[in-house]
Design an enzyme around this catalytic site. Structure first.
Site, PDB file in Angstrom:
ATOM      1  N   ASP A   1      16.347 -19.136 -33.527  1.00  0.00           N
ATOM      2  CA  ASP A   1      16.968 -21.195 -33.808  1.00  0.00           C
ATOM      3  C   ASP A   1      18.072 -21.001 -34.754  1.00  0.00           C
ATOM      4  O   ASP A   1      17.535 -22.066 -35.691  1.00  0.00           O
ATOM      5  CB  ASP A   1      15.133 -20.919 -33.626  1.00  0.00           C
ATOM      6  CG  ASP A   1      14.103 -20.505 -34.570  1.00  0.00           C
ATOM      7  OD1 ASP A   1      15.299 -20.171 -35.479  1.00  0.00           O
ATOM      8  OD2 ASP A   1      13.235 -19.844 -35.076  1.00  0.00           O
TER       9      ASP A   1
ATOM     10  N   GLU B   1      13.994 -15.230 -27.334  1.00  0.00           N
ATOM     11  CA  GLU B   1      12.820 -15.635 -28.191  1.00  0.00           C
ATOM     12  C   GLU B   1      12.331 -17.469 -27.201  1.00  0.00           C
ATOM     13  O   GLU B   1      12.948 -17.763 -28.775  1.00  0.00           O
ATOM     14  CB  GLU B   1      13.357 -14.942 -29.403  1.00  0.00           C
ATOM     15  CG  GLU B   1      12.176 -15.107 -30.749  1.00  0.00           C
ATOM     16  CD  GLU B   1      12.014 -15.021 -31.936  1.00  0.00           C
ATOM     17  OE1 GLU B   1      12.119 -13.904 -31.755  1.00  0.00           O
ATOM     18  OE2 GLU B   1      12.295 -15.929 -32.792  1.00  0.00           O
TER      19      GLU B   1
ATOM     20  N   GLU C   1      14.601 -25.501 -37.713  1.00  0.00           N
ATOM     21  CA  GLU C   1      14.717 -23.976 -36.689  1.00  0.00           C
ATOM     22  C   GLU C   1      13.518 -24.829 -35.518  1.00  0.00           C
ATOM     23  O   GLU C   1      14.592 -24.509 -34.497  1.00  0.00           O
ATOM     24  CB  GLU C   1      13.687 -23.191 -37.580  1.00  0.00           C
ATOM     25  CG  GLU C   1      14.719 -21.797 -37.927  1.00  0.00           C
ATOM     26  CD  GLU C   1      14.457 -22.609 -39.620  1.00  0.00           C
ATOM     27  OE1 GLU C   1      14.382 -23.496 -40.002  1.00  0.00           O
ATOM     28  OE2 GLU C   1      15.204 -21.955 -40.127  1.00  0.00           O
TER      29      GLU C   1
ATOM     30  N   ARG D   1      13.767 -22.713 -45.958  1.00  0.00           N
ATOM     31  CA  ARG D   1      14.517 -24.402 -46.177  1.00  0.00           C
ATOM     32  C   ARG D   1      12.778 -24.951 -46.414  1.00  0.00           C
ATOM     33  O   ARG D   1      13.327 -25.645 -47.216  1.00  0.00           O
ATOM     34  CB  ARG D   1      15.253 -24.624 -45.092  1.00  0.00           C
ATOM     35  CG  ARG D   1      16.492 -24.247 -45.565  1.00  0.00           C
ATOM     36  CD  ARG D   1      17.496 -25.071 -43.715  1.00  0.00           C
ATOM     37  NE  ARG D   1      18.235 -23.838 -44.173  1.00  0.00           N
ATOM     38  CZ  ARG D   1      19.658 -24.330 -44.769  1.00  0.00           C
ATOM     39  NH1 ARG D   1      19.870 -25.761 -45.213  1.00  0.00           N
ATOM     40  NH2 ARG D   1      20.474 -23.499 -44.608  1.00  0.00           N
TER      41      ARG D   1
ATOM     42  N   HIS E   1      11.498 -17.224 -47.888  1.00  0.00           N
ATOM     43  CA  HIS E   1      12.044 -18.448 -47.914  1.00  0.00           C
ATOM     44  C   HIS E   1      13.532 -19.125 -47.140  1.00  0.00           C
ATOM     45  O   HIS E   1      14.023 -20.064 -46.880  1.00  0.00           O
ATOM     46  CB  HIS E   1      13.783 -16.743 -47.210  1.00  0.00           C
ATOM     47  CG  HIS E   1      13.436 -17.059 -45.793  1.00  0.00           C
ATOM     48  ND1 HIS E   1      12.487 -16.211 -45.068  1.00  0.00           N
ATOM     49  CD2 HIS E   1      14.274 -17.579 -44.777  1.00  0.00           C
ATOM     50  CE1 HIS E   1      13.310 -16.275 -43.724  1.00  0.00           C
ATOM     51  NE2 HIS E   1      13.905 -17.283 -43.510  1.00  0.00           N
TER      52      HIS E   1
ATOM     53  N   HIS F   1      15.266 -12.682 -51.032  1.00  0.00           N
ATOM     54  CA  HIS F   1      16.710 -13.335 -50.067  1.00  0.00           C
ATOM     55  C   HIS F   1      17.135 -13.787 -50.994  1.00  0.00           C
ATOM     56  O   HIS F   1      17.350 -14.190 -51.768  1.00  0.00           O
ATOM     57  CB  HIS F   1      15.929 -14.550 -49.261  1.00  0.00           C
ATOM     58  CG  HIS F   1      16.727 -15.212 -47.641  1.00  0.00           C
ATOM     59  ND1 HIS F   1      17.756 -15.329 -48.005  1.00  0.00           N
ATOM     60  CD2 HIS F   1      16.678 -14.676 -46.794  1.00  0.00           C
ATOM     61  CE1 HIS F   1      18.310 -15.547 -46.616  1.00  0.00           C
ATOM     62  NE2 HIS F   1      18.032 -15.042 -45.923  1.00  0.00           N
TER      63      HIS F   1
HETATM   64  C1  UD1 Z   1      18.815 -18.622 -41.926  1.00  0.00           C
HETATM   65  C2  UD1 Z   1      17.981 -19.399 -40.801  1.00  0.00           C
HETATM   66  C3  UD1 Z   1      16.753 -19.491 -40.795  1.00  0.00           C
HETATM   67  C4  UD1 Z   1      16.646 -17.633 -40.762  1.00  0.00           C
HETATM   68  C5  UD1 Z   1      17.338 -17.238 -42.200  1.00  0.00           C
HETATM   69  C6  UD1 Z   1      16.692 -15.660 -42.244  1.00  0.00           C
HETATM   70  C7  UD1 Z   1      19.319 -21.464 -39.953  1.00  0.00           C
HETATM   71  C8  UD1 Z   1      19.745 -22.591 -40.409  1.00  0.00           C
HETATM   72  N1  UD1 Z   1      17.919 -20.863 -41.230  1.00  0.00           N
HETATM   73  O1  UD1 Z   1      18.398 -19.647 -43.298  1.00  0.00           O
HETATM   74  O2  UD1 Z   1      16.130 -19.329 -39.422  1.00  0.00           O
HETATM   75  O3  UD1 Z   1      14.708 -17.731 -40.824  1.00  0.00           O
HETATM   76  O4  UD1 Z   1      18.634 -17.000 -41.864  1.00  0.00           O
HETATM   77  O5  UD1 Z   1      17.110 -15.093 -43.223  1.00  0.00           O
HETATM   78  O6  UD1 Z   1      19.868 -21.017 -39.596  1.00  0.00           O
HETATM   79  N2  UD1 Z   1      23.136 -15.633 -48.408  1.00  0.00           N
HETATM   80  C9  UD1 Z   1      24.194 -14.509 -48.911  1.00  0.00           C
HETATM   81  N3  UD1 Z   1      24.329 -13.351 -48.029  1.00  0.00           N
HETATM   82  C10 UD1 Z   1      23.527 -13.152 -47.476  1.00  0.00           C
HETATM   83  C11 UD1 Z   1      23.221 -14.110 -46.291  1.00  0.00           C
HETATM   84  C12 UD1 Z   1      22.758 -15.821 -47.280  1.00  0.00           C
HETATM   85  O7  UD1 Z   1      24.624 -15.225 -50.107  1.00  0.00           O
HETATM   86  O8  UD1 Z   1      24.116 -11.786 -46.595  1.00  0.00           O
HETATM   87  C13 UD1 Z   1      23.341 -17.399 -49.646  1.00  0.00           C
HETATM   88  C14 UD1 Z   1      24.720 -17.843 -49.670  1.00  0.00           C
HETATM   89  O9  UD1 Z   1      24.469 -18.413 -50.433  1.00  0.00           O
HETATM   90  C15 UD1 Z   1      23.565 -18.856 -48.356  1.00  0.00           C
HETATM   91  C16 UD1 Z   1      22.620 -18.920 -48.040  1.00  0.00           C
HETATM   92  O10 UD1 Z   1      22.141 -17.669 -49.115  1.00  0.00           O
HETATM   93  O11 UD1 Z   1      24.581 -20.373 -47.774  1.00  0.00           O
HETATM   94  C17 UD1 Z   1      22.520 -20.088 -46.848  1.00  0.00           C
HETATM   95  O12 UD1 Z   1      22.145 -18.783 -45.921  1.00  0.00           O
HETATM   96  P1  UD1 Z   1      21.375 -19.708 -44.415  1.00  0.00           P
HETATM   97  O13 UD1 Z   1      22.013 -18.813 -43.505  1.00  0.00           O
HETATM   98  O14 UD1 Z   1      22.616 -20.958 -44.712  1.00  0.00           O
HETATM   99  O15 UD1 Z   1      20.142 -20.220 -44.424  1.00  0.00           O
HETATM  100  P2  UD1 Z   1      18.676 -19.117 -44.681  1.00  0.00           P
HETATM  101  O16 UD1 Z   1      17.834 -20.149 -45.480  1.00  0.00           O
HETATM  102  O17 UD1 Z   1      19.454 -18.196 -45.004  1.00  0.00           O
HETATM  103  N1  UDP Z   2      14.280  -7.777 -43.412  1.00  0.00           N
HETATM  104  C1  UDP Z   2      14.371  -6.877 -44.371  1.00  0.00           C
HETATM  105  N2  UDP Z   2      14.830  -6.855 -45.321  1.00  0.00           N
HETATM  106  C2  UDP Z   2      14.537  -7.390 -45.790  1.00  0.00           C
HETATM  107  C3  UDP Z   2      13.291  -7.880 -46.130  1.00  0.00           C
HETATM  108  C4  UDP Z   2      13.688  -8.570 -44.040  1.00  0.00           C
HETATM  109  O1  UDP Z   2      14.340  -6.012 -42.671  1.00  0.00           O
HETATM  110  O2  UDP Z   2      14.492  -7.447 -47.533  1.00  0.00           O
HETATM  111  C5  UDP Z   2      13.406  -7.870 -42.025  1.00  0.00           C
HETATM  112  C6  UDP Z   2      12.437  -8.123 -41.309  1.00  0.00           C
HETATM  113  O3  UDP Z   2      11.884  -6.699 -41.126  1.00  0.00           O
HETATM  114  C7  UDP Z   2      12.515  -8.782 -40.763  1.00  0.00           C
HETATM  115  C8  UDP Z   2      13.396  -9.942 -40.608  1.00  0.00           C
HETATM  116  O4  UDP Z   2      14.277  -9.069 -41.551  1.00  0.00           O
HETATM  117  O5  UDP Z   2      13.104  -7.744 -38.869  1.00  0.00           O
HETATM  118  C9  UDP Z   2      13.287 -11.194 -40.621  1.00  0.00           C
HETATM  119  O6  UDP Z   2      13.912 -11.689 -41.408  1.00  0.00           O
HETATM  120  P1  UDP Z   2      14.248 -12.086 -42.279  1.00  0.00           P
HETATM  121  O7  UDP Z   2      12.596 -13.417 -43.361  1.00  0.00           O
HETATM  122  O8  UDP Z   2      14.996 -13.201 -43.401  1.00  0.00           O
HETATM  123  O9  UDP Z   2      14.246 -14.655 -41.343  1.00  0.00           O
HETATM  124  P2  UDP Z   2      13.012 -14.767 -40.216  1.00  0.00           P
HETATM  125  O10 UDP Z   2      12.439 -13.238 -39.406  1.00  0.00           O
HETATM  126  O11 UDP Z   2      11.629 -15.554 -40.770  1.00  0.00           O
HETATM  127  O12 UDP Z   2      14.223 -16.080 -39.455  1.00  0.00           O
END
Ligand code: UD1
Ligand code: UDP
Length: 379
Positions: free
Chosen positions: A96, A118, A132, A210, A208, A241
């Protein structure tokens, strides 16, 4: 040959696609190609490395503090020419996220069938989880094949009269556990490697979402601080995160709290083995809510609601909400009362039996008249 293009971009999508990609690669009548949007960079790369996945295409779209519009526009713009060039017979998306939504929309614009992995998770609250809940609903409208983890997820889709076939497959995240959990495991993360897990009760914490950024996350941090102060033997490990909006709150609030260990995101093998060694999980993550019950770990869900009520109904997860007092009280009860703890610490599998990927591959073959239908996952 059926050409299957899998599109994903974030850590959880990659973890949940990895076991399926392995099965797709094994199937002689399928040509599997992979495109990552790289909505996440470091956190995605950790997963690709662990599962030794080498994407055929990498759109590399991540920017610091990216907006939902940035991700949507850049993913769509990158995917559109790629779909024209590769001409897949079907596009697979997972979950999602914004990548999921953009991937499904890009494929639909070129009349390429979409398989949604999913499918059918619902809170019925437009803004929680945000965005999501609406992403997965839109993908439900766009998709031709719906791979619902549970029967309840299937029922949600049927109520919405989605077009296309719905298969109950289980969640591929349970398949992923087969690749990761080991009995005698040495952590790659140095901080974890030095921990003696028998010297107390370790809580694994992640947050983490939003909709939790700001006050709710502050409340979570306050509750966690009270928990470690109240219980002498309790320690908390929080892989934080990469989102700067998360780190801006968590590090100042918990950085100097004794018995709270903050670390950078760990790879999924470390993560699953950490979960297997901890006492309790506190999380707003979707994936952790699914994995912890399979590993027999009770979960306090740091949200007001969940699209994964199966764990609550199985008695292994509780809603902790996002208010300090409630989170503290709910967690305290589990830590104080051995009977409550024992009733929650039982390994159950409401989300899958480890065979979701096999079922999805079979369903794809069935769609192209190369196999009978898969048997349903029954929980
Ligand atoms: C996204 C997903 C959320 C999911 C989450 C998993 C959307 C809207 N949200 O949220 O559903 O649960 O990922 O973790 O798609 N960043 C880094 N390095 C990384 C990843 C993220 O620096 O490897 C930072 C960046 O500044 C980025 C910010 O995190 O702009 C947010 O990342 P983003 O993918 O937009 O949103 P998430 O909160 O991670
Ligand atoms: N996870 C990971 N390392 C971390 C935190 C989470 O490998 O430091 C794994 C976790 O076991 C799960 C997935 O990442 O499989 C969940 O991701 P996240 O919580 O970012 O996203 P969500 O499931 O909420 O979309």
């Amino acid at each position: 040959m059926i050409r299957v293009l899998s599109v994903f971009g974030t850590r959880p999508e990659a973890i949940k696609m990895a076991p399926l990609l392995k099965k797709l690669e094994e199937e002689p009548s399928i040509e599997s190609i992979v495109c990552v949007t790289a909505q996440h960079r470091e956190m995605l790369d950790q997963v690709l490395e662990v599962f030794q996945l080498e994407p055929d295409f990498d759109l590399n779209i991540m920017k610091e503090r990216q907006s939902l519009v940035d991700v949507t526009v850049n993913a769509l713009k990158g995917l559109s020419p790629l779909l024209m060039e590769t001409k897949p017979d079907i596009v697979l998306v997972q979950g999602d996220t914004t990548t999921t939504f953009a991937g499904a929309l890009a494929a639909f614009y070129q009349k390429i069938p979409v398989g949604h992995i999913e499918a059918g998770l619902r809170t019925n609250d437009r803004y929680s989880p945000f965005p999501e809940e609406i992403n997965r609903r839109i993908v439900g409208v766009l998709a031709t094949l719906h791979f619902a983890p549970t029967r309840r997820n299937k029922e949600n889709l049927l109520k919405e009269h989605v077009i296309g076939k719905v298969y109950v497959t289980g969640n591929t995240v349970i398949d992923a556990l087969k690749y990761t959990v080991q009995e005698h495991y040495v952590f790659k993360n140095e901080v974890l490697r030095d921990i003696d897990f028998s010297d107390g009760r370790y809580i694994l914490l992640t947050s983490h979402r939003r909709e939790n950024l700001g006050k709710p996350l502050e409340n979570i941090c306050k509750a966690v601080k009270r928990i470690v102060e109240e219980f002498e033997d309790v320690k908390v490990i929080y892989p934080v995160h990469m989102n700067p909006e998360v780190r801006r709150i968590v590090f100042p609030m918990l950085g100097n709290v004794e018995k709270v260990i903050l670390i950078d995101p760990i790879d999924v093998i470390d993560m699953h083995n950490l979960m297997a060694r901890c006492y309790l999980v506190m999380t707003d993550s979707g994936g952790l809510q699914e994995e912890a019950p399979a590993l027999g770990k009770p979960v306090v869900v740091l949200r007001k609601e969940t699209e994964r009520p199966e764990a609550i109904e199985a008695g292994v997860a509780v809603l902790g909400g996002v208010e300090e007092e409630k989170i503290f009280e709910v967690t305290k009860r589990i830590l104080n009362d051995k009977r409550v703890y024992r009733s929650m610490a039982k390994a159950v599998n409401p989300f899958g039996d480890g065979k979701a990927s096999e079922r999805i591959v079979k369903a794809i073959l069935h769609e192209f008249d190369l196999s009978g239908p898969p048997e349903e996952f029954i929980n």
